[in-house]
Design an enzyme around this catalytic site. Structure first.
Site, PDB file in Angstrom:
ATOM      1  N   TYR A 104       5.865   5.050  -0.455  1.00  0.00           N
ATOM      2  CA  TYR A 104       4.498   4.603  -0.201  1.00  0.00           C
ATOM      3  C   TYR A 104       4.419   3.907   1.163  1.00  0.00           C
ATOM      4  O   TYR A 104       3.513   4.183   1.964  1.00  0.00           O
ATOM      5  CB  TYR A 104       4.042   3.647  -1.314  1.00  0.00           C
ATOM      6  CG  TYR A 104       2.641   3.096  -1.095  1.00  0.00           C
ATOM      7  CD1 TYR A 104       1.521   3.881  -1.332  1.00  0.00           C
ATOM      8  CD2 TYR A 104       2.447   1.791  -0.646  1.00  0.00           C
ATOM      9  CE1 TYR A 104       0.242   3.393  -1.130  1.00  0.00           C
ATOM     10  CE2 TYR A 104       1.168   1.287  -0.437  1.00  0.00           C
ATOM     11  CZ  TYR A 104       0.066   2.094  -0.684  1.00  0.00           C
ATOM     12  OH  TYR A 104      -1.201   1.605  -0.475  1.00  0.00           O
ATOM     13  N   SER A 158     -13.527   6.182  -6.266  1.00  0.00           N
ATOM     14  CA  SER A 158     -13.176   4.923  -6.939  1.00  0.00           C
ATOM     15  C   SER A 158     -12.725   3.905  -5.897  1.00  0.00           C
ATOM     16  O   SER A 158     -12.535   4.238  -4.723  1.00  0.00           O
ATOM     17  CB  SER A 158     -12.048   5.152  -7.956  1.00  0.00           C
ATOM     18  OG  SER A 158     -10.866   5.529  -7.265  1.00  0.00           O
TER      19      SER A 158
END
Length: 268
Positions: A171, A17
């Site tokens: 992150y 994706s």
């Protein structure tokens, strides 16, 4: 159209994706054999079928491969399969990434999940693929990073963020580590911030993004042997800029390698 990417073999992680999928498409359209990695065999095969159906790409140029990066054993199996079947690999695109979850999550290997999926799995994969990664001009590793790496800090005493967790900090730490890793002298590597695109990571950035095809074009440009690169360089889209200071410090590179070797259970 003849292309300098024609006949090259490229492994793209997280190719089912977003930017990874679009990069796989652009590489195959230019004649590269693309090893298309997905989390499960079904996802990898589905993305391959979708590419063949929608673009008319020759199916022989696409090879689906699977490994769940939350399990380091699967990363090892993937690497061994690639070395066995593709003893010459021109480019490795370390693109697979997840947004750190709201709640602190450890993998079965005991690592904070974003740190493992976004960085440690790629660290292990890159090192295990070293025998296949060609030293010919143009052979390289492209780490897909993020502008958020600038806000990151590697918590050396608590890399798993057990004491204090925030998804954004986790992150950012994973993206900083990936960017630092590009400066590792063992491989020719660069990192690139593809820009904020319409992908699954968009919620981290909170505003509208460019189409994934645009971000993928910046990645593909760095895969092209016609694009000369400097080892350890960081690109913001198509422009070479200075990364966060930590990413260019030898001491940090060595320290990160030591930490990563320990966490993936490998000694360099």
């Amino acid at each position: 159209m003849s292309s300098s990417l024609s006949g090259r073999t490229v492994l793209v992680t997280g190719a089912t994706s977003g930017i990874g999928y679009e990069a796989a498409r652009q590489l195959a359209e230019r004649g590269s054999t693309v090893l298309l990695h997905g989390r499960t065999p079904e996802e990898a095969r589905g993305a391959t079928d979708r590419l063949i159906a929608t673009t008319g790409i020759d199916g022989t140029l696409l090879r689906p491969l699977a490994a769940d990066f939350a399990r380091l054993e699967e990363v090892e199996n993937l690497a061994h399969a690639v070395v066995r079947e593709h003893p010459r690999l021109d480019v490795l695109v370390n693109n697979a990434a997840i947004a750190a979850p709201e709640r602190h999550t450890l993998t079965p290997d005991g690592n904070e999940i974003a740190f493992q999926v976004n960085f440690l799995a790629h660290y292990l994969l890159t090192n295990l693929l070293e025998p296949a990664l060609t030293t010919d001009p143009g052979g390289r590793v492209v780490n897909v990073s993020s502008s958020l790496h600038r806000t990151g800090a590697i918590q050396w005493n608590d890399p798993q963020r057990i004491r204090r967790y925030s998804r954004l900090a986790a992150y950012a730490q994973s993206q900083l580590a990936l960017t630092v890793f590009a400066a590792d002298p063992r491989v020719t590597a660069v990192s690139v911030n593809p820009g904020i695109c319409e992908t699954g990571l968009l919620p981290l950035y909170g505003h509208a993004g460019a189409p994934a095809t645009e971000g993928a074009a910046h990645v593909v440009r760095l895969c092209d042997p016609a694009t000369e690169i400097v080892n350890g360089a960081y690109y913001d889209r198509d422009e070479r800029v200075a990364p966060a200071p930590a990413a260019t410090e030898d001491r940090t590179v060595k320290r990160l390698n030591k930490l990563a070797d320990l966490l993936v259970g490998h000694t360099a």
